[in-house]
Write a protein that holds these residues in place. Structure first.
Motif, PDB file in Angstrom:
ATOM      1  N   GLN A 379      -6.771  31.657 -10.781  1.00  0.00           N
ATOM      2  CA  GLN A 379      -5.325  31.601 -10.520  1.00  0.00           C
ATOM      3  C   GLN A 379      -4.887  30.166 -10.186  1.00  0.00           C
ATOM      4  O   GLN A 379      -3.879  29.673 -10.698  1.00  0.00           O
ATOM      5  CB  GLN A 379      -5.020  32.521  -9.333  1.00  0.00           C
ATOM      6  CG  GLN A 379      -3.560  32.593  -8.946  1.00  0.00           C
ATOM      7  CD  GLN A 379      -3.436  33.224  -7.537  1.00  0.00           C
ATOM      8  OE1 GLN A 379      -4.086  34.250  -7.271  1.00  0.00           O
ATOM      9  NE2 GLN A 379      -2.651  32.619  -6.682  1.00  0.00           N
ATOM     10  N   GLU A 382      -5.019  28.084 -13.435  1.00  0.00           N
ATOM     11  CA  GLU A 382      -3.921  28.439 -14.341  1.00  0.00           C
ATOM     12  C   GLU A 382      -2.608  27.833 -13.856  1.00  0.00           C
ATOM     13  O   GLU A 382      -1.843  27.267 -14.637  1.00  0.00           O
ATOM     14  CB  GLU A 382      -3.768  29.972 -14.418  1.00  0.00           C
ATOM     15  CG  GLU A 382      -4.741  30.617 -15.385  1.00  0.00           C
ATOM     16  CD  GLU A 382      -4.731  32.146 -15.347  1.00  0.00           C
ATOM     17  OE1 GLU A 382      -4.240  32.713 -14.353  1.00  0.00           O
ATOM     18  OE2 GLU A 382      -5.255  32.744 -16.296  1.00  0.00           O
ATOM     19  N   SER A 383      -2.353  27.958 -12.555  1.00  0.00           N
ATOM     20  CA  SER A 383      -1.061  27.503 -12.030  1.00  0.00           C
ATOM     21  C   SER A 383      -0.973  25.984 -12.011  1.00  0.00           C
ATOM     22  O   SER A 383       0.094  25.424 -12.284  1.00  0.00           O
ATOM     23  CB  SER A 383      -0.829  28.050 -10.619  1.00  0.00           C
ATOM     24  OG  SER A 383      -0.927  29.447 -10.641  1.00  0.00           O
ATOM     25  N   ALA A 386      -0.243  25.075 -15.549  1.00  0.00           N
ATOM     26  CA  ALA A 386       1.132  25.486 -15.909  1.00  0.00           C
ATOM     27  C   ALA A 386       2.161  24.551 -15.275  1.00  0.00           C
ATOM     28  O   ALA A 386       3.213  24.281 -15.863  1.00  0.00           O
ATOM     29  CB  ALA A 386       1.369  26.935 -15.475  1.00  0.00           C
ATOM     30  N   ALA A 387       1.858  24.014 -14.081  1.00  0.00           N
ATOM     31  CA  ALA A 387       2.784  23.081 -13.409  1.00  0.00           C
ATOM     32  C   ALA A 387       2.663  21.660 -13.982  1.00  0.00           C
ATOM     33  O   ALA A 387       3.340  20.738 -13.521  1.00  0.00           O
ATOM     34  CB  ALA A 387       2.487  23.061 -11.907  1.00  0.00           C
ATOM     35  N   HIS A 416      -2.577  25.937  -5.334  1.00  0.00           N
ATOM     36  CA  HIS A 416      -2.045  27.031  -6.170  1.00  0.00           C
ATOM     37  C   HIS A 416      -2.817  28.351  -6.000  1.00  0.00           C
ATOM     38  O   HIS A 416      -2.502  29.328  -6.670  1.00  0.00           O
ATOM     39  CB  HIS A 416      -2.045  26.630  -7.637  1.00  0.00           C
ATOM     40  CG  HIS A 416      -0.954  25.669  -7.993  1.00  0.00           C
ATOM     41  ND1 HIS A 416       0.370  26.038  -8.108  1.00  0.00           N
ATOM     42  CD2 HIS A 416      -0.987  24.339  -8.245  1.00  0.00           C
ATOM     43  CE1 HIS A 416       1.096  24.982  -8.439  1.00  0.00           C
ATOM     44  NE2 HIS A 416       0.305  23.941  -8.522  1.00  0.00           N
TER      45      HIS A 416
END
Ligand SMILES: NC(=O)C1=CN([C@@H]2O[C@H](COP(=O)(O)OP(=O)(O)OC[C@H]3O[C@@H](n4cnc5c(N)ncnc54)[C@H](OP(=O)(O)O)[C@@H]3O)[C@@H](O)[C@H]2O)C=CC1
Ligand SMILES: O=C(O)CCC(=O)C(=O)O
Ligand SMILES: [Mg+2]
Length: 417
Positions: A379, A382-383, A386-387, A416
């Motif tokens: 997680q 991924e975050s 993505a940011a 994150h």
């Protein structure tokens, strides 16, 4: 020899029960090798991210007790000039059962043989497991990178990779060539003078244990297919035999049945009732199809050298070797490691992507059964991607991304979680 390993004062040894499952205490001792080159950059952030995920998931009830062991250049500094892989390093991995390592340098042409390969051979870590999946937002040369979702089972103990070879111009090389031409009827060695020679062992036993592990993984993880990748049209008795041994094992041990007379087979997943297809493809065709039709491939079983090439090629489709994780697994012992090498030009610059070793650590936590902490790492990764807060390798290919150092990217993953 006097031990150079500082054993933690707390923590316990992981045990293996009779059926092979791990008995993981709440404070397992985990040996780690820092690694050469960028090992110094990626290993500390890996430890920090794993510790943070475990703390967040279990609030102090569980903790890894890290124990440094030595291999490569650091080992020569600690044990003495010629000690690249001390026996106590091998003993520690065997004793503690689960370990993780940074990359180790192998000189090209001459010099020492690969320590990475030596660790795999000495510990009989016969599966090199390299999952390849896409993280949303990662820069990729593909139009639909999310279709690449494969798990590579690379045979880790045999093949031309095992290092059975002799240098051109030596008495040994000449002797092997003479044996081949005079006693074995070999007529196709084009230039017998000054010719290096290498041997490619591919055994039934080595193939079977690899394919067995791959097929069991396919079943346990409810995957659709297993593909044997080989160049068996040319190397008939090595790569071709790998294909034949693999199909035979699927039929004899897993009850697979030939489809339309074979060689492809099909079986029913005993856990889910779904069909699993066992197929094969020739390696050069495979390398173009993973770019053109990646969705057709799922779990891959292949030999050592093919697996090496394939894992870097597939990693490139989903962001590069900076985030490609891996594990070397044997019976009861596992050594996790990044797919990439020591990238010497970046060593000590706090620049490279620590994602590959962090995700190898994530695989290690899953192997321990600490799924909640592993999920937090995925997680966080991924975050952070993505940011668009990423290291140089992604930043140079992304529009509007913020460039982070190696350690800052690890901190972003933690934020994150
Ligand atoms: N398991 C192991 O320990 C392995 C060890 N090696 C050893 O490593 C040494 C160097 O090998 P080499 O062929 O240069 O391969 P490397 O994987 O070390 O580096 C090749 C290129 O990959 C990119 N790269 C590698 N690691 C990262 C990272 N963490 N983040 C971002 N990009 C990365 C860089 O690309 P760019 O230049 O585009 O930025 C780098 O120049 C050799 O001695 C080799 O034998 C190699 C592979 C595995
Ligand atoms: O051992 C080495 O130096 C290279 C190994 C490698 O490239 C790999 O295992 O992917
Ligand atoms: Mg490689």
């Amino acid at each position: 020899m006097e031990s150079k390993i500082q054993r933690p004062t707390e923590g316990q040894v992981i045990a293996v029960s009779e059926n092979g499952s791990l008995q993981v205490p709440n404070h397992p001792i985990i040996p780690y090798i820092e690694g050469d080159g960028i090992g110094i950059d990626v290993t500390p952030p890996m430890r920090k991210v794993l510790d943070a995920a475990i703390e967040k998931a279990y609030g102090g009830a569980r903790q890894l007790q890290w124990m440094e062991i030595y291999c490569g250049e650091k080992s020569t500094q600690i044990y003495g000039a010629d000690t690249w892989l001390p026996q106590e390093t091998l003993d520690a991995v065997k004793e503690y059962k689960v370990a993780i390592k940074g990359p180790l340098t192998t000189p090209v042409g001459g010099g020492i043989r690969s320590l990475n390969v030596a660790l795999r051979q000495e510990l009989d870590l016969y599966v090199c497991l390299r999952p390849v999946r896409y993280y949303q937002g990662t820069p990729s040369p593909l139009k639909q990178p999310e279709l690449t979702d494969m798990v590579i089972f690379r045979e880790n103990s045999e093949d031309i990779y095992a290092g059975v070879e002799w240098q051109a111009g030596t008495a040994e090389a000449d002797k092997v060539i003479r044996f081949l031409t005079e006693q074995m009827g070999a007529t196709k060695i084009r230039f017998e003078q000054d010719c290096g020679i290498g041997i490619k062992p591919i055994s039934k036993q080595g193939t079977e244990r690899l394919v067995r592990a791959a097929l069991q993984y396919t079943i346990d993880n409810d995957r659709d297919s297993l593909t044997l990748v080989h160049k068996g049209n040319i190397m008939k008795f090595t790569e071709g035999a790998f294909k034949d041994f693999g199909y035979a094992l699927a039929q004899c041990e897993f009850g697979a049945e030939p489809i339309d007379g074979g060689p492809w087979c099909e079986m029913t997943n005993p856990k889910t009732g779904k069909k699993i297809v066992i197929k094969d493809v020739i390696a050069d065709a495979f390398l173009q199809q993973i770019l053109l039709r990646p969705a057709e491939y799922d779990v891959i079983a292949t030999m050592n050298l093919n697996g090496d090439y394939i894992s870097d090629a597939l990693a490139a489709q989903v962001g590069g070797i900076g985030i490609a994780p891996g594990a070397n697994i044997g019976d009861g012992v596992a050594l996790f490691e990044a797919t990439h090498g020591t990238a010497p030009k970046y060593a000590g610059q706090d620049k490279v992507n620590p994602g590959s070793l962090i995700l190898s650590g994530e695989m290690m936590l899953r192997h321990l059964g600490w799924l909640e902490a592993a999920d937090l790492i995925v997680q966080g990764m991924e975050s952070a991607i993505a940011a668009k807060t990423v290291t140089y390798d992604f930043e140079r290919l992304m529009e509007g991304a913020t460039l982070l150092s190696c350690s800052e990217f690890a901190d972003a993953i933690i934020e994150h979680m």
